[in-house]
Scaffold this active site. Sequence first.
Site, PDB file in Angstrom:
ATOM      1  N   GLY A 173       0.830  -1.199   0.000  1.00 44.95           N
ATOM      2  CA  GLY A 173       0.000   0.000   0.000  1.00 44.95           C
ATOM      3  C   GLY A 173       0.860   1.243   0.000  1.00 44.95           C
ATOM      4  O   GLY A 173       2.070   1.176   0.229  1.00 44.95           O
ATOM      5  N   HIS A 233      -1.089   7.082   7.923  1.00 42.11           N
ATOM      6  CA  HIS A 233      -0.159   7.981   7.222  1.00 42.11           C
ATOM      7  C   HIS A 233      -0.802   9.346   6.962  1.00 42.11           C
ATOM      8  O   HIS A 233      -0.130  10.373   6.960  1.00 42.11           O
ATOM      9  CB  HIS A 233       0.230   7.391   5.859  1.00 42.11           C
ATOM     10  N   GLN A 246       3.666   9.762   1.203  1.00 39.66           N
ATOM     11  CA  GLN A 246       4.878   8.977   0.924  1.00 39.66           C
ATOM     12  C   GLN A 246       5.472   9.288  -0.446  1.00 39.66           C
ATOM     13  O   GLN A 246       6.620   8.953  -0.711  1.00 39.66           O
ATOM     14  CB  GLN A 246       4.572   7.473   1.008  1.00 39.66           C
ATOM     15  N   HIS A 253      -2.816   1.012   8.499  1.00 42.14           N
ATOM     16  CA  HIS A 253      -1.476   1.566   8.281  1.00 42.14           C
ATOM     17  C   HIS A 253      -1.525   2.773   7.328  1.00 42.14           C
ATOM     18  O   HIS A 253      -0.969   3.834   7.618  1.00 42.14           O
ATOM     19  CB  HIS A 253      -0.558   0.471   7.722  1.00 42.14           C
ATOM     20  N   GLU A 254      -2.194   2.599   6.182  1.00 38.28           N
ATOM     21  CA  GLU A 254      -2.209   3.672   5.173  1.00 38.28           C
ATOM     22  C   GLU A 254      -3.013   4.882   5.651  1.00 38.28           C
ATOM     23  O   GLU A 254      -2.629   6.018   5.421  1.00 38.28           O
ATOM     24  CB  GLU A 254      -2.772   3.171   3.836  1.00 38.28           C
ATOM     25  N   CYS A 299       7.308  -0.438   6.836  1.00 33.60           N
ATOM     26  CA  CYS A 299       6.820   0.726   6.086  1.00 33.60           C
ATOM     27  C   CYS A 299       7.857   1.100   5.041  1.00 33.60           C
ATOM     28  O   CYS A 299       9.043   1.128   5.337  1.00 33.60           O
ATOM     29  CB  CYS A 299       6.592   1.892   7.049  1.00 33.60           C
TER      30      CYS A 299
HETATM   31 ZN   LIG Z   1       3.881   3.107   5.572  1.00 34.56          ZN
END
Ligand SMILES: [Zn+2]
Length: 163
Positions: free
Chosen positions: A47, A136, A52, A132-133, A90
């Site tokens: 992902g 972010h 990012q 997780h995403e 990550c």
């Molecule tokens: Zn990550």
Amino acid sequence: MAVLPIRTVPDPILRKKTKRVTTIDKSVKKLITDMLETLHADEGRAGLAAPQVGVSLRITVIGLPEEEDIILINGQIVRRRGERIVNEGCLSIPGYMGEVKRAESVTAKGLDINGKEIRIKGEGLLSQALEHELDHLDGVLYIDKLTSPDTLHKIQPEDTETE
Ligand SMILES: [Zn+2]
């Protein structure tokens, strides 16, 4: 289409709260196309969140093996069920993994690329990737949620999936 460079810690964009997408215009669609290409540029990637790749917008993409890609705009978790401890990594913290407490399953809502409201219910890896995403997008990284700092450990780059 383009494979975008991945921002890594301590890049400050990873710690910024992202802005909601107000219009899904050409530039947003191009960004999503590039994010998908970046996600699939390496098979270990599960992902990706927009910060990012250097864009502070509420956009995430998830691509799990044998599953259709998920594009989520303005995504948020609306329900969490259960708890489990998982080993997590990550893309923005290359070479490390650590133990994090995650839900057993989550439901997320947001918009698809056409601006249509969608709900995604996930278990297992999908649930973990959604948490997780979406973290972010609030500037939260898994290293903030370690069960203990001692669980953070170095890995071989080809070892496992990272988000
Ligand atoms: Zn990550």
